[in-house]
Design a protein around this motif. Structure first.
Motif, short mmCIF file in Angstrom:
data_model
loop_
_atom_site.label_atom_id
_atom_site.label_comp_id
_atom_site.label_asym_id
_atom_site.label_seq_id
_atom_site.Cartn_x
_atom_site.Cartn_y
_atom_site.Cartn_z
N ASP A 38 0.77 -1.52 -0.15
CA ASP A 38 -0.13 -0.20 0.39
C ASP A 38 0.61 1.15 -0.29
O ASP A 38 2.15 1.14 0.05
CB ASP A 38 -1.07 0.03 0.97
N ALA A 39 0.10 2.30 0.33
CA ALA A 39 1.09 3.29 0.41
C ALA A 39 2.02 3.42 0.84
O ALA A 39 3.20 4.33 0.94
CB ALA A 39 -0.18 5.50 -0.30
N VAL A 85 9.08 -7.95 -8.71
CA VAL A 85 8.45 -6.92 -8.90
C VAL A 85 7.20 -6.68 -7.52
O VAL A 85 7.12 -7.07 -7.01
CB VAL A 85 7.62 -6.75 -10.93
N GLN A 86 7.81 -5.15 -7.74
CA GLN A 86 6.73 -4.32 -6.03
C GLN A 86 5.86 -3.26 -6.94
O GLN A 86 6.74 -2.78 -7.86
CB GLN A 86 7.90 -4.41 -5.25
N LEU A 87 4.23 -4.10 -6.52
CA LEU A 87 3.87 -2.70 -7.23
C LEU A 87 3.41 -2.25 -5.95
O LEU A 87 2.90 -2.67 -4.86
CB LEU A 87 3.01 -3.42 -7.68
N HIS A 88 2.75 -0.80 -6.35
CA HIS A 88 2.55 -0.17 -5.07
C HIS A 88 0.91 0.46 -5.46
O HIS A 88 0.99 0.99 -6.93
CB HIS A 88 3.30 1.46 -4.82
N LEU A 89 -0.09 -0.16 -4.70
CA LEU A 89 -1.47 0.65 -4.91
C LEU A 89 -1.75 2.47 -4.53
O LEU A 89 -0.41 2.82 -3.71
CB LEU A 89 -1.63 0.07 -3.28
N ARG A 90 -1.80 3.16 -5.42
CA ARG A 90 -2.19 4.79 -4.89
C ARG A 90 -3.14 4.68 -4.24
O ARG A 90 -3.88 3.69 -3.97
CB ARG A 90 -3.82 4.58 -6.43
N PRO A 91 -3.01 5.72 -3.68
CA PRO A 91 -3.37 6.08 -2.07
C PRO A 91 -4.63 6.47 -2.78
O PRO A 91 -5.54 7.14 -3.37
CB PRO A 91 -2.72 7.37 -1.85
N ILE A 147 -5.38 -8.09 -6.66
CA ILE A 147 -5.49 -9.32 -7.99
C ILE A 147 -4.18 -8.59 -8.78
O ILE A 147 -4.37 -6.99 -8.55
CB ILE A 147 -6.96 -8.49 -8.37
N VAL A 148 -3.54 -9.47 -9.45
CA VAL A 148 -2.60 -9.16 -10.24
C VAL A 148 -2.74 -9.21 -11.20
O VAL A 148 -3.22 -10.72 -11.44
CB VAL A 148 -0.91 -9.57 -9.46
N THR A 149 -2.66 -9.05 -12.41
CA THR A 149 -2.76 -9.17 -13.80
C THR A 149 -1.09 -9.18 -14.47
O THR A 149 -0.64 -7.73 -13.78
CB THR A 149 -4.04 -8.48 -14.32
N ALA A 150 -0.85 -9.65 -14.71
CA ALA A 150 -0.41 -9.71 -16.11
C ALA A 150 -0.68 -9.67 -17.76
O ALA A 150 -0.62 -11.13 -17.91
CB ALA A 150 1.29 -10.97 -16.10
N GLY A 205 -8.62 -3.57 -3.19
CA GLY A 205 -10.38 -3.17 -3.26
C GLY A 205 -10.52 -2.11 -4.12
O GLY A 205 -9.99 -3.26 -5.33
N THR A 206 -10.59 -0.90 -4.34
CA THR A 206 -10.64 -0.19 -4.54
C THR A 206 -9.49 0.71 -5.13
O THR A 206 -9.74 1.30 -6.40
CB THR A 206 -11.67 0.88 -4.93
#
Length: 128
Positions: free
Chosen positions: A46-47, A122-128, A56-59, A97-98
């Motif tokens: 998360d942020a 890879v590390q994916l960062h969710l937007r705030p 949910i991860v999509t490649a 979530g959203t």
């Protein structure tokens, strides 16, 4: 004369066997191309940098359109994206979530047996 040649051949082969522990014959039952698939480690945070479970991860392979979707574990990680996605550029995104993440890109290159991702995680960062 034939005995002398045969004796030298036996002595020569004995010498070779003594040097490397014996003659080796490839095991046809063990095929390195059928061993475990190469996977990509994808972590979602998360942020604030906390791990996100259930994201949910999509490649998606941008060349072929082949897509893989998976969900992160309680540790915020998935290894469901593997070499079956195929060679080329793969775009990764996450949804917690959203909250969506920015996308990341990995390039898979293949040899005669396996495909390997660069980078390998890879590390994916969710937007705030």
């Amino acid at each position: 004369m034939h005995r002398a040649r045969a004796m030298w051949m036996v002595l020569g082969l004995a010498h070779l066997a003594a040097c490397d522990g014996g003659l080796r014959v490839p095991n046809p039952e063990r095929d390195p191309c059928t061993e475990e698939l190469v996977t990509l480690r994808v972590e979602v945070v998360d942020a604030q940098g906390g791990l996100v479970s259930g994201a949910i991860v999509t490649a998606t392979n941008t060349d072929t359109g082949h897509s893989v979707t998976s969900t992160t574990s309680e540790r915020g990680v998935t290894t469901a994206v593997n070499e079956d996605i195929g060679p080329g550029r793969v775009r990764l995104t996450a949804l917690g979530g959203t909250r969506p993440s920015d996308s990341a890109e990995v390039v898979w290159t293949c040899d005669e047996c396996h495909c390997t991702p660069e980078p390998s995680s890879v590390q994916l960062h969710l937007r705030p």
